[in-house]
Structures are given as structure tokens and as C-alpha cells.
Design a protein around this motif. Structure first.
Motif, PDB file in Angstrom:
ATOM      1  N   ILE A   1       0.845  -1.203   0.000  1.00  9.64           N
ATOM      2  CA  ILE A   1       0.000   0.000   0.000  1.00  9.64           C
ATOM      3  C   ILE A   1       0.878   1.251   0.000  1.00  9.64           C
ATOM      4  O   ILE A   1       0.631   2.214  -0.737  1.00  9.64           O
ATOM      5  CB  ILE A   1      -0.949   0.001   1.217  1.00  9.64           C
ATOM      6  CG1 ILE A   1      -2.044  -1.054   1.045  1.00  9.64           C
ATOM      7  CG2 ILE A   1      -1.591   1.379   1.408  1.00  9.64           C
ATOM      8  CD1 ILE A   1      -2.906  -1.259   2.275  1.00  9.64           C
ATOM      9  N   LEU A   2       1.916   1.204   0.819  1.00  8.69           N
ATOM     10  CA  LEU A   2       2.810   2.362   0.904  1.00  8.69           C
ATOM     11  C   LEU A   2       3.592   2.574  -0.396  1.00  8.69           C
ATOM     12  O   LEU A   2       3.838   3.718  -0.798  1.00  8.69           O
ATOM     13  CB  LEU A   2       3.771   2.186   2.080  1.00  8.69           C
ATOM     14  CG  LEU A   2       3.132   2.265   3.470  1.00  8.69           C
ATOM     15  CD1 LEU A   2       4.115   1.801   4.549  1.00  8.69           C
ATOM     16  CD2 LEU A   2       2.652   3.678   3.770  1.00  8.69           C
ATOM     17  N   THR A   3       3.983   1.480  -1.056  1.00 11.96           N
ATOM     18  CA  THR A   3       4.746   1.645  -2.298  1.00 11.96           C
ATOM     19  C   THR A   3       3.845   1.973  -3.485  1.00 11.96           C
ATOM     20  O   THR A   3       4.143   2.880  -4.271  1.00 11.96           O
ATOM     21  CB  THR A   3       5.549   0.363  -2.609  1.00 11.96           C
ATOM     22  OG1 THR A   3       4.665  -0.752  -2.705  1.00 11.96           O
ATOM     23  CG2 THR A   3       6.595   0.108  -1.528  1.00 11.96           C
ATOM     24  N   ASP A   4       2.714   1.279  -3.621  1.00 10.02           N
ATOM     25  CA  ASP A   4       1.913   1.386  -4.839  1.00 10.02           C
ATOM     26  C   ASP A   4       0.724   2.341  -4.714  1.00 10.02           C
ATOM     27  O   ASP A   4       0.229   2.835  -5.743  1.00 10.02           O
ATOM     28  CB  ASP A   4       1.400   0.002  -5.243  1.00 10.02           C
ATOM     29  CG  ASP A   4       2.536  -0.980  -5.525  1.00 10.02           C
ATOM     30  OD1 ASP A   4       3.683  -0.521  -5.671  1.00 10.02           O
ATOM     31  OD2 ASP A   4       2.278  -2.198  -5.583  1.00 10.02           O
ATOM     32  N   TYR A   5       0.234   2.605  -3.509  1.00 11.37           N
ATOM     33  CA  TYR A   5      -0.895   3.515  -3.310  1.00 11.37           C
ATOM     34  C   TYR A   5      -0.420   4.893  -2.847  1.00 11.37           C
ATOM     35  O   TYR A   5      -0.869   5.918  -3.353  1.00 11.37           O
ATOM     36  CB  TYR A   5      -1.866   2.911  -2.295  1.00 11.37           C
ATOM     37  CG  TYR A   5      -3.095   3.738  -2.013  1.00 11.37           C
ATOM     38  CD1 TYR A   5      -4.009   4.029  -3.021  1.00 11.37           C
ATOM     39  CD2 TYR A   5      -3.363   4.203  -0.727  1.00 11.37           C
ATOM     40  CE1 TYR A   5      -5.156   4.771  -2.755  1.00 11.37           C
ATOM     41  CE2 TYR A   5      -4.507   4.935  -0.450  1.00 11.37           C
ATOM     42  CZ  TYR A   5      -5.401   5.220  -1.474  1.00 11.37           C
ATOM     43  OH  TYR A   5      -6.530   5.962  -1.205  1.00 11.37           O
ATOM     44  N   ILE A   6       0.521   4.893  -1.897  1.00 11.62           N
ATOM     45  CA  ILE A   6       1.049   6.173  -1.395  1.00 11.62           C
ATOM     46  C   ILE A   6       2.202   6.660  -2.271  1.00 11.62           C
ATOM     47  O   ILE A   6       2.429   7.857  -2.390  1.00 11.62           O
ATOM     48  CB  ILE A   6       1.504   6.020   0.071  1.00 11.62           C
ATOM     49  CG1 ILE A   6       0.351   5.485   0.920  1.00 11.62           C
ATOM     50  CG2 ILE A   6       2.017   7.341   0.631  1.00 11.62           C
ATOM     51  CD1 ILE A   6      -0.893   6.357   0.926  1.00 11.62           C
TER      52      ILE A   6
ATOM     53  N   SER B   1       9.224   4.442  -2.129  1.00 15.53           N
ATOM     54  CA  SER B   1      10.163   3.409  -2.534  1.00 15.53           C
ATOM     55  C   SER B   1      10.057   2.233  -1.559  1.00 15.53           C
ATOM     56  O   SER B   1       9.494   2.370  -0.465  1.00 15.53           O
ATOM     57  CB  SER B   1      11.589   3.953  -2.522  1.00 15.53           C
ATOM     58  OG  SER B   1      11.993   4.257  -1.187  1.00 15.53           O
ATOM     59  N   LEU B   2      10.621   1.092  -1.953  1.00 12.19           N
ATOM     60  CA  LEU B   2      10.565  -0.079  -1.086  1.00 12.19           C
ATOM     61  C   LEU B   2      11.276   0.182   0.238  1.00 12.19           C
ATOM     62  O   LEU B   2      10.762  -0.150   1.314  1.00 12.19           O
ATOM     63  CB  LEU B   2      11.201  -1.285  -1.789  1.00 12.19           C
ATOM     64  CG  LEU B   2      11.114  -2.628  -1.054  1.00 12.19           C
ATOM     65  CD1 LEU B   2       9.664  -3.041  -0.833  1.00 12.19           C
ATOM     66  CD2 LEU B   2      11.857  -3.723  -1.827  1.00 12.19           C
ATOM     67  N   GLU B   3      12.440   0.813   0.188  1.00  9.00           N
ATOM     68  CA  GLU B   3      13.173   1.117   1.425  1.00  9.00           C
ATOM     69  C   GLU B   3      12.422   2.133   2.265  1.00  9.00           C
ATOM     70  O   GLU B   3      12.330   2.012   3.488  1.00  9.00           O
ATOM     71  CB  GLU B   3      14.566   1.642   1.075  1.00  9.00           C
ATOM     72  CG  GLU B   3      15.447   1.891   2.294  1.00  9.00           C
ATOM     73  CD  GLU B   3      16.846   2.342   1.921  1.00  9.00           C
ATOM     74  OE1 GLU B   3      17.602   2.705   2.838  1.00  9.00           O
ATOM     75  OE2 GLU B   3      17.176   2.334   0.715  1.00  9.00           O
ATOM     76  N   GLY B   4      11.850   3.159   1.605  1.00  4.96           N
ATOM     77  CA  GLY B   4      11.074   4.157   2.351  1.00  4.96           C
ATOM     78  C   GLY B   4       9.835   3.559   2.979  1.00  4.96           C
ATOM     79  O   GLY B   4       9.438   3.922   4.091  1.00  4.96           O
ATOM     80  N   ALA B   5       9.199   2.614   2.275  1.00  7.80           N
ATOM     81  CA  ALA B   5       7.998   1.966   2.807  1.00  7.80           C
ATOM     82  C   ALA B   5       8.324   1.120   4.024  1.00  7.80           C
ATOM     83  O   ALA B   5       7.530   1.050   4.977  1.00  7.80           O
ATOM     84  CB  ALA B   5       7.343   1.113   1.727  1.00  7.80           C
ATOM     85  N   ALA B   6       9.494   0.451   4.012  1.00  9.42           N
ATOM     86  CA  ALA B   6       9.902  -0.335   5.184  1.00  9.42           C
ATOM     87  C   ALA B   6      10.042   0.574   6.401  1.00  9.42           C
ATOM     88  O   ALA B   6       9.589   0.238   7.503  1.00  9.42           O
ATOM     89  CB  ALA B   6      11.209  -1.059   4.903  1.00  9.42           C
ATOM     90  N   GLY B   7      10.660   1.741   6.225  1.00 12.45           N
ATOM     91  CA  GLY B   7      10.777   2.691   7.332  1.00 12.45           C
ATOM     92  C   GLY B   7       9.435   3.254   7.752  1.00 12.45           C
ATOM     93  O   GLY B   7       9.167   3.427   8.944  1.00 12.45           O
TER      94      GLY B   7
END
Length: 436
Positions: free
Chosen positions: A275-280, A283-289
Motif C-alpha cells: 500500500i505504501l509503495t503502490d498507493y502512497i 520506494s521499497l526502502e522508504g515503505a519499510a521505514g
């Protein structure tokens, strides 16, 4: 006027036997000791470690590993891994629970299964991070899930084993606090291993083994080695997994209500990283944080809600009203990312759902222990069946979410799905008659 002396704990019946102040003599039914000062902290720590493992793996490490193996097909592959594990773990908790009800060892009924599940699951975690094939990831994940469920089922039976009915709200709250705090800590720890998930898997493996072994040693159950046991019957054993909705409607409604709410909740939670990568648009690293951030902001409201609802529901002797309030709060939470499709909306959802899910988790566990058939004579098995209502939605959530994203309108429909199913779950709670 003289005050009556406090009741001897040995006179308070637990569903799975007697709460006995002294170790039962050979030939007596199995019994457990009254809770000690180590029981509630022990439940907290084991639940915390178990759900830290679940949370860290499901929210961070497993999705990252799946994405790194095949970025283009990550959604479909994660759905495959989750769905296959769901099929194989479907009856893990009730089967282990039923066998633990009959287990006769000097360490009691639950401890051998808790330790065995922790050892097998923990050792397999050491190898999971070395795999670069979806097939082998799926095989290891299935075995790990079965093992951790073999730990979780007997752990959940400790509350009805050792606490009388009017004290289970506090015990359930402790389990709920461990669950939520564990999910938070697990995501935080896993976020630190986003670029080295193999080490992360191993860290969780060590933790689950050490904490489980320490708990069963310092808060030991009475021996069940010489306890009475019914003759083995395959027909009775297999037939026990069917609980007639006609004869036990409250059990059936409680199962349905938990299933529906958990499915609505986990369909969103299971895809939070994507959701954080594809909806918001992170990046993958930013979404993990960002996942760690969302977990942190929900922590305090969740813990406060769990602690207050468990104590309060014991005090007023009511459970269902807390379920209704929790459902309304979660509906508001799921609406936030629809109104604000950005990180602010995700934070608002995390805080609001933290309150709602915290209220629900604490009281729901107590409610479940009060609808068991036969006054809980087979609590390990029956609680395992009720826990299926958590495990199935959690396991199938990735497949359901993948279908919704691909065929029903994309990521916004995940939140709509959550709203609808939480409302239906609240409606399903109303017909329960044996719990106020």
C-alpha cells in the motif's frame, strides 16, 4: 460483623480441570496451579515474542524476500506463499490443542507442545533467509507456520487453565498487550534487517526458542503424568473438531464474528508495505521505514485501549459493548486513507485502528473463553478451533487482497472491504446470549 476468608483457589474450577493449590494425586483429573506472580508476565513475554515474530516476518521480512526474488510478480507470489501456508496450517491449533488436552508428562499438558513448536519453528527460521526460490520459501513458511501455531494453541489455553472466569479479562488483556506490543517491536526489529533479512529471521528464531523455554521452566504447570485420561477413540477425537452450531450457537456466532473482523483487518494489514509503495507512492526502502513509523504511532493507543478494556470489562461484567465500540472506531480508521491518500491518512488510520483493535483484542479473548462447549472440558481443542477464526483470515488475507487489487478497483477497495467486514462482524456478535 466478621469478614469471610478468601476462597481457596483449589475450589475454583477451570474449564480444563481444577485450579488446585497442591499437585493432584495420581488418578485425579488433570489440574493446574493458581496463577503466580510469574504467570501474567510470562504470558506477556511469550505472546510478545511470538507475535513479534509473526509481525516482523509477515509485515517486513517475507514481503521483502518475495519481492527480491521476483519484483514483477511479488503480489501474486506473496499470495501463493500465504495461501499454501493457510491450507496446511488450517487445523494446526485445534489438533495440537486437542492432543495437548490429553498429554500426560511431568511438565504438564501444554509445555511440551509450546517448547516443541518453538524449537522447530526457530530452527527453520535460521534457514529461511538462505532461500532464493518461491517454492522453497513456501515449503519453509508452511513448516514454520505450523510450528508456531503449535506454540500458540497451548499458550492460549493457559488463561482458561489457570484463571477463573471473572479474572480472565485481565489475563486476556495481558495476552493482548503482548500481541500488540510484539507486533510493534517485531516490525521495528525487522525494519532494521530490511537489507539483510536472513539475519533478521535468525534473530527471531533465537528469541522464540529462548523465551518459550525460560517461561515453561519458571512458571511450571502441575505434572499430568499420572492424571486420569479417557481411552483413546479416533471417532471421538475426529468428531470433536465439529462443534454443532445448532447445539452451541454462541460458539458458532463467536467464531463467525471473529473471522469476519479479522479478515477485514488483515486484508489491509497484510498489504501495508505494498500500500505504501503502490498507493502512497514510496520506494521499497522508504515503505519499510514508514511501516515502522505506523507501527510506533499505533503502539500507545493500542496498549492503553487493551489495558483499560480488559480491566473495565471484568469490573462491569460485560464484553459485547466493547466489541461494538471497537468496530465503530475501526470503521473510522479504515476511512482515513480513502479521505487522505497520503502518509497523513495512513498515520490517522494507524492511531484510530490501534484504539479500536486494542479494545477488541482484549475483550474478544475473554469472550471466547466464555462460549466454550461443555463448560470448556476440551479448552485446548476448542480454543484452537476458535483461533482458526484468526488464522484463516490472516493466512488468506494476501490472496483476498490480491484479488481485490487486481479485479475490484485497486488499493482503495481494500479499505472499503475492511469497513464492510468490520460492520458485519459487529452484527454477528449480537446473537451471542451467554455473554453480556
Amino acid at each position: 460483623m466478621s469478614m469471610q476468608p478468601p476462597l481457596d483457589p483449589s475450589t475454583e474450577l477451570a474449564p480444563t480441570g481444577a485450579i488446585s493449590a497442591s499437585e493432584p494425586v495420581p488418578g485425579d483429573p488433570p489440574a493446574s496451579p493458581p496463577p503466580t506472580r510469574r504467570t501474567l508476565p510470562g504470558i506477556l513475554l511469550v505472546a510478545l515474542t511470538l507475535f513479534a515474530t509473526y509481525g516482523g516476518l509477515i509485515a517486513i521480512l517475507l514481503p521483502i524476500q518475495v519481492a527480491m526474488i521476483d519484483e514483477a510478480n511479488k503480489v501474486a507470489n506473496l499470495a501463493i506463499v500465504s495461501t499454501v501456508s493457510f491450507v496446511f496450517t488450517l487445523f494446526a491449533q485445534p489438533i495440537v490443542g486437542a492432543i495437548s488436552d490429553r498429554t500426560r508428562t511431568r511438565f504438564g499438558r501444554r509445555a511440551p507442545w509450546m517448547v516443541g513448536g518453538a524449537l522447530i519453528g526457530g530452527i527453520l527460521l535460521f534457514g529461511l533467509g538462505l532461500l532464493d526460490s518461491i517454492l522453497w520459501v513456501t515449503i519453509f513458511w508452511v513448516l514454520i507456520q505450523v510450528s508456531l501455531n503449535a506454540l500458540q494453541g497451548p499458550l492460549s489455553a493457559i488463561t482458561p487453565d489457570r484463571f477463573p472466569r471473572d479474572k480472565r479479562g485481565a489475563a486476556s488483556a495481558m495476552f493482548g498487550i503482548g500481541t500488540q506490543l510484539g507486533m510493534t517491536i517485531g516490525v521495528m526489529i525487522a525494519g532494521q534487517f530490511a537489507t539483510n533479512f536472513g539475519v533478521g529471521y535468525s534473530a527471531f528464531g533465537v528469541a522464540i526458542i529462548v523465551v518459550t523455554v525460560v517461561y515453561v521452566l519458571i512458571d511450571r504447570d502441575w505434572s499430568s503424568k499420572e492424571a486420569a485420561i479417557e481411552p483413546w477413540s479416533w471417532r471421538r477425537f475426529l468428531g470433536g473438531f465439529w462443534v454443532s452450531p445448532r447445539r452451541h450457537p454462541d460458539f458458532a456466532w463467536a467464531f463467525a464474528a471473529r473471522f469476519l473482523l479479522m479478515l477485514g483487518y488483515f486484508v489491509v494489514a497484510a498489504f501495508q508495505l505494498y500500500i505504501l509503495t503502490d498507493y502512497i507512492g514510496m520506494s521499497l526502502e522508504g515503505a519499510a521505514g514508514a511501516t515502522v513509523t505506523l507501527t510506533l504511532v499505533s503502539l500507545v493507543p493500542t496498549l492503553v485501549a487493551i489495558a483499560l478494556s480488559g480491566w473495565w470489562s471484568d469490573r462491569i461484567g460485560r464484553r459485547k459493548v466493547f466489541i461494538y465500540v471497537a468496530s465503530l472506531i475501526m470503521v473510522a480508521g479504515f476511512a482515513m486513507p480513502l479521505l487522505m491518500p497520503n502518509m497523513t491518512g495512513m498515520i490517522a488510520m494507524a492511531v484510530i485502528n490501534g484504539i479500536g483493535f486494542g479494545l477488541y483484542m482484549s475483550v474478544d479473548a475473554a469472550l471466547m473463553s466464555e462460549v466454550l462447549p461443555g463448560d470448556g472440558a476440551a479448552a485446548g481443542k476448542d480454543l484452537g478451533i476458535l483461533n482458526i477464526a484468526t488464522n484463516i483470515p490472516q493466512a488468506m488475507s494476501a490472496a483476498v487482497a490480491g484479488t481485490i487489487i487486481g479485479a475490484l478497483g485497486g488499493y482503495p477497495m481494500l479499505f472499503v472491504f475492511g469497513i464492510v467486514f468490520v460492520i458485519i462482524a459487529a452484527i454477528a456478535t449480537a446473537p451471542i446470549k451467554s455473554v453480556r
